[in-house]
Enzyme design. Sequence first.
Site, PDB file in Angstrom:
ATOM      1  N   ARG A  50     113.940 -36.202  -9.637  1.00 53.45           N
ATOM      2  CA  ARG A  50     112.731 -35.476 -10.054  1.00 53.45           C
ATOM      3  C   ARG A  50     111.649 -35.648  -8.988  1.00 53.45           C
ATOM      4  NH1 ARG A  50     112.579 -37.397 -16.434  1.00 53.45           N
ATOM      5  NH2 ARG A  50     114.562 -36.417 -17.052  1.00 53.45           N
ATOM      6  N   ASP A  52     108.432 -35.320  -6.567  1.00 52.95           N
ATOM      7  CA  ASP A  52     107.011 -35.146  -6.876  1.00 52.95           C
ATOM      8  C   ASP A  52     106.437 -33.895  -6.221  1.00 52.95           C
ATOM      9  OD1 ASP A  52     106.846 -37.469  -8.377  1.00 52.95           O
ATOM     10  OD2 ASP A  52     106.279 -38.716  -6.675  1.00 52.95           O
ATOM     11  N   ARG A 200     108.250 -43.536  -0.565  1.00 49.96           N
ATOM     12  CA  ARG A 200     106.958 -43.350   0.089  1.00 49.96           C
ATOM     13  C   ARG A 200     106.217 -44.673   0.266  1.00 49.96           C
ATOM     14  NH1 ARG A 200     104.120 -39.310  -3.657  1.00 49.96           N
ATOM     15  NH2 ARG A 200     102.373 -39.816  -2.281  1.00 49.96           N
TER      16      ARG A 200
END
Length: 251
Positions: A50, A52, A200
């Site tokens: 999923r 972002d 990230r």
Amino acid sequence: MPRYRLTIEYDGTPYCGWQRQDNATSVQQTIETAVFKFCGEHTAIGAAGRTDSGVHAFGQTAHLDLSKDWSATKVRDALNAHLLAAEETVYILNVEKVPDRFDARFSALGRHYLYRIVNRRTPLALEANRAWWVSKRLDADVMQEAAQLLIGTHDFTTFRSSQCQSKSPVKTLARLDVTRCGELIEVRASARSFLHNQVRSLVGSIADVGCGRWSHDDLLAALAKRDRKACGVVAPAHGLYMIGADYSPIL
């Protein structure tokens, strides 16, 4: 009811992420709309990851159930025709029929991500929203050394979003490799599954090492603290790409 496995490419810039939301356009919604225009069916599709808002994909995997037994080629071409007509930045690279027990999310044995950094003094024109621009010189060799300290099974609380819904912060990182070619630095990460914002967060923290802001010991100390506040900078979404997921050949 036939089930199809979709391999999807998208530029995530105009979307709120993969997952359908009430107040913004998502990649999932965009494909589901194309499905409805193709065959008149309202169906929910599931994905391996999923992603972002702003995150891209070279090889997202999803599964789709349809009531009619269409050929895989017909499904791919029809969906792409509707996506093209709607001027979306989402396209279906491949479609194949799979057994009902295949699930893009739960059948995945591994997930792979690429993070792209353009390391130069000049801001980005063509690569804007496609890579993270870092003007300060990064030492990719030092970043690679730091990345190897994070390989294996750890409590990654420091490197996950405070909104992460995973039941456990413990994950096994199989790969975190840093390479440089000219001004482009690529970070490739692989694991069975990742925490929300984990890639990230890891990239941003090893970049802190690469620019000299952190030492290797600082990175290990941040990991050991198991505290989100100890995380370094979080790399922006637009440098991240989902590049694929692994599945057993016997489904």
